[in-house]
Design a protein around this motif. Structure first.
Motif, mmCIF file in Angstrom:
data_model
loop_
_atom_site.group_PDB
_atom_site.id
_atom_site.type_symbol
_atom_site.label_atom_id
_atom_site.label_comp_id
_atom_site.label_asym_id
_atom_site.label_seq_id
_atom_site.Cartn_x
_atom_site.Cartn_y
_atom_site.Cartn_z
ATOM 1 N N ILE A 147 0.810 -1.265 0.211
ATOM 2 C CA ILE A 147 -0.131 -0.078 0.142
ATOM 3 C C ILE A 147 0.831 1.167 0.128
ATOM 4 O O ILE A 147 1.663 1.365 0.799
ATOM 5 N N ARG A 148 0.527 2.051 -0.995
ATOM 6 C CA ARG A 148 1.620 3.261 -1.029
ATOM 7 C C ARG A 148 0.742 4.633 -1.320
ATOM 8 O O ARG A 148 -0.397 4.614 -1.743
ATOM 9 N N ALA A 149 1.446 5.539 -0.996
ATOM 10 C CA ALA A 149 0.983 6.916 -1.195
ATOM 11 C C ALA A 149 1.935 7.695 -1.862
ATOM 12 O O ALA A 149 3.267 7.840 -1.199
ATOM 13 N N ASP A 150 1.811 7.992 -3.118
ATOM 14 C CA ASP A 150 2.699 8.550 -3.852
ATOM 15 C C ASP A 150 3.836 7.341 -4.188
ATOM 16 O O ASP A 150 3.474 6.282 -4.445
ATOM 17 N N ASP A 151 4.955 7.538 -3.783
ATOM 18 C CA ASP A 151 6.133 6.359 -3.843
ATOM 19 C C ASP A 151 6.481 5.943 -2.474
ATOM 20 O O ASP A 151 7.474 5.257 -2.143
ATOM 21 N N VAL A 152 5.710 6.319 -1.377
ATOM 22 C CA VAL A 152 6.054 5.829 -0.181
ATOM 23 C C VAL A 152 5.175 4.704 0.157
ATOM 24 O O VAL A 152 3.936 4.695 0.462
ATOM 25 N N ILE A 153 5.916 3.578 0.713
ATOM 26 C CA ILE A 153 5.366 2.693 1.091
ATOM 27 C C ILE A 153 4.690 2.521 2.722
ATOM 28 O O ILE A 153 5.547 2.943 3.491
ATOM 29 N N LEU A 154 3.315 2.461 2.534
ATOM 30 C CA LEU A 154 2.739 2.801 3.874
ATOM 31 C C LEU A 154 2.457 1.569 4.535
ATOM 32 O O LEU A 154 2.590 1.292 5.896
ATOM 33 N N ALA A 155 2.243 0.220 3.832
ATOM 34 C CA ALA A 155 2.315 -1.108 4.668
ATOM 35 C C ALA A 155 2.638 -1.975 3.870
ATOM 36 O O ALA A 155 2.239 -1.921 2.573
ATOM 37 N N SER A 156 2.818 -3.451 4.094
ATOM 38 C CA SER A 156 3.029 -4.411 3.318
ATOM 39 C C SER A 156 2.495 -5.769 3.870
ATOM 40 O O SER A 156 3.131 -6.464 4.393
ATOM 41 N N PRO A 157 1.061 -5.905 3.945
ATOM 42 C CA PRO A 157 0.443 -6.629 4.781
ATOM 43 C C PRO A 157 0.382 -7.976 3.877
ATOM 44 O O PRO A 157 0.171 -7.901 2.660
ATOM 45 N N THR A 158 0.107 -9.097 4.449
ATOM 46 C CA THR A 158 -0.211 -10.336 3.944
ATOM 47 C C THR A 158 -1.727 -10.547 3.940
ATOM 48 O O THR A 158 -2.197 -10.374 5.087
ATOM 49 N N VAL A 159 -2.352 -10.609 2.739
ATOM 50 C CA VAL A 159 -3.527 -10.844 2.846
ATOM 51 C C VAL A 159 -4.400 -12.040 3.355
ATOM 52 O O VAL A 159 -4.207 -13.146 2.938
ATOM 53 N N MET A 160 -4.832 -11.588 4.730
ATOM 54 C CA MET A 160 -5.554 -13.045 5.211
ATOM 55 C C MET A 160 -6.768 -13.382 4.786
ATOM 56 O O MET A 160 -7.279 -14.371 4.931
ATOM 57 N N SER A 161 -7.704 -12.287 4.464
ATOM 58 C CA SER A 161 -8.986 -12.408 3.671
ATOM 59 C C SER A 161 -9.406 -11.137 3.119
ATOM 60 O O SER A 161 -8.762 -10.233 2.996
ATOM 61 N N PRO A 162 -10.218 -11.180 2.066
ATOM 62 C CA PRO A 162 -10.481 -9.978 1.322
ATOM 63 C C PRO A 162 -10.682 -8.871 2.407
ATOM 64 O O PRO A 162 -11.220 -8.972 3.378
ATOM 65 N N ILE A 163 -10.096 -7.631 1.669
ATOM 66 C CA ILE A 163 -10.323 -6.573 2.707
ATOM 67 C C ILE A 163 -11.544 -5.715 2.132
ATOM 68 O O ILE A 163 -11.380 -5.047 1.037
ATOM 69 N N GLU A 164 -12.648 -5.960 2.876
ATOM 70 C CA GLU A 164 -13.871 -5.457 2.339
ATOM 71 C C GLU A 164 -14.472 -4.236 3.130
ATOM 72 O O GLU A 164 -15.450 -3.578 2.596
#
Length: 123
Positions: A69-86
């Motif tokens: 997950i990025r804003a511009d070129d800054v990585i905000l988070a790099s999670p492993t998807v455990m279930s769809p993010i709804e």
């Protein structure tokens, strides 16, 4: 001739598998919060309804995989998807180095109404 076709097909499959996909997620608003337990600020991001649908569709096929997950070129988070993010919101923690060297307050300014975040399945 058949061997050449199989090799070409395999090469095509490999190039498709290696291709990263990115989806743009519209932001409705962002706000700073504070965690008293960790004594860290975090960023709560509220998504637009389109953003919520886009994120759910993107993560539905990526359960068990890491996304970025990025804003511009800054990585905000790099999670492993455990279930769809709804859900319609994301809570982003700064980690040890902040948001690319920015504070939560500075990141909220970047994520003003009408901005977007990018979510990808490749670095």
């Amino acid at each position: 001739m058949r061997v050449i076709g199989l090799i070409a097909g395999f090469a095509l499959m490999c190039s498709v598998a290696a291709h990263a996909e990115t989806v743009r997620i519209p932001v409705q608003s962002a706000a700073v919060g504070h965690d008293d337990v960790t004594n860290q600020d975090f960023v709560d991001v509220k998504l637009t309804s389109d953003g919520q649908r886009n994120l759910a569709a993107f993560t539905r096929d990526r359960v068990g995989k890491m996304i970025h997950i990025r804003a511009d070129d800054v990585i905000l988070a790099s999670p492993t998807v455990m279930s769809p993010i709804e859900g319609g919101a994301l809570r982003l923690s700064p980690g040890a180095t902040g948001f690319g060297g920015m504070s939560a307050q500075e990141m909220v300014k970047r994520l003003s109404t009408g901005s977007t975040i990018d979510v990808s399945d490749g670095k």
